[in-house]
Design an enzyme around this catalytic site. Sequence first.
Site: not given
Ligand SMILES: *Cc1c(COP(=O)(O)O)cnc(C)c1O
Length: 413
Positions: A51, A53, A197, A223, A226, A232
Amino acid sequence: MSPLEQTDPQVFRIIADEMERQERRLELIASENFASRAVMEAQGSVLTNKYAEGYPGRRYYGGCVHMDVVENLARLRAQQLFGADHVNVQPHSGTQANMAVYFSVMKPGDTYLGMDLRHGGHLSMGHPKNFSGMIYHVVPYSVRSEDHRIDYDQVRDLARKHRPRMIIAGASAYPRIIHYDIFADIAREVDAILMTDVAHIAGLIVADRHPSPVPHADFVTTTTHKTLRGPRGGMVLCRGEYGPALDSCIFPGMQGGPLMHVIAAKAVALAEAATPEFRSYQDQVVRNAKALANALLEEGFTLVSGGTDNHLILVDLTDKGITGMEAQETLERACITVNKNSIPFDPLPPTKASGIRIGTPAVTTRSMGEDEMRLIGSFMSKVLTNPTDERIISAVGKDVTDLCSRFPLYVQH
Ligand SMILES: *Cc1c(COP(=O)(O)O)cnc(C)c1O
C-alpha cells in the site's frame, strides 16, 4: 509444475489458452500490443503487496522507501521522454487519466468540446452513459465529409459560440495527424484549457513519428499499453501550475492505493521507449500501416480519409455489402482479430457499424514487415469478398497460423 498450475489449474489453463491465441492469431486491433517480458516481470512482482497511498515523500503508510524510488523513477522517465513539466503515473487507466483532468479543471455542468464519438472520439469524451457525458455539457466536433480530416473551422466556430471551459484534442479512430498548434490557437482565442489525449499515439510521439502536443497543451493524457507498449494503465502530463490540483484529484480525489507493480512496469516501459530500438519499432509501425493501407486500396477497399499517417486504418465497408460486425466475425473465423468501428457519417448503429479499424502496433512487435502487410491485405480481401465460403475462410485461417508461426511472440524468448 508452477505454483499457479498447482493452486488453480483452471486459471492456469485459461492463461495458457490465451497465450496460444495470441501466438497463433493475427492481432490487428489498433489499441493492442504485446508488452515485453521485462514489463510483465515487473508487473507480476511483489510490489503488488504494498500500500502506498499518497505520493513519494508524502505517504500515508510506512515501509514505502522502495515505492518512492520506483514512482520517482517512472515520473522522471516520463518527464524526460515527453519533455513535460509535471507527471502523474498513478491513474489506473486511460479513462481515469481523463477523469482526473476533467475533475481538476471543470465543475459539473461545465462545457467542453470533444471529438464526436461517431467520428473517432473515445467513450470518455462524452458518451451519454459515461461520466464524461453525464456530468458535463459536451459539444461534439466532427471531421469534414470531403476528406475526413478534423474540421478545424468547425472547432473554431463551436469554441466561439459555446465558450467551453476546455477543448479536447484526441481520438481512438483517427488515421491522420492531429494539428495541436491549431487547437492551441483556438483554445487561446476563447480562453479555454487545452487537453490532448494521446492514448493511441503516445509511442509515435516519443519516437517523433507524430508531432508532440506537449509544447501546446495544458494537459496530455495517455494510456501506457497501446503504442507505448507498457502495462495496462494511464498517465497524465501537465504544465507545472496544474500539478498540485491534478495530483490531489487522483489521490485522494478518485483513487485509493496506487498499483505500485503497474507503476514499476510503467517505469520499465518508459526506459524501453527511450531506446533506439523503440524508435525503429515505431518507424516500422508507421511504414507497415502505409503498406497495409496500400495493399487494401489495391484490393479495391475504400479507406476513411483515403489512407493513413499513423498506426491505424479505418476501412469503409459500405460498398462491400458487409457490415463491420459481420466483417469482424468472419475475419475471426480466419484467425484475424479486428474490431468493428463506426465510420464518419455512418448510417448504421455502432453495434453493427459500417467499418473495421485495424492497426499495426501488435504485428510489428512480432517483427512483421511490409511483405507480411501485403500478405495480410490479400488474406483480408479473400475473406471479406467471400464471407460465406467456408473453404476459403479455413484456407486463409491456415495461412494465418503458418504466418504467425514464422514470427513467434513469447515462446522463444
Ligand atoms: C483507449 C483510449 C482511452 C482509454 O483507455 P482505457 O485504459 O481503456 O480506459 C482514452 N482515450 C483514448 C483516445 C483512447 O483511445
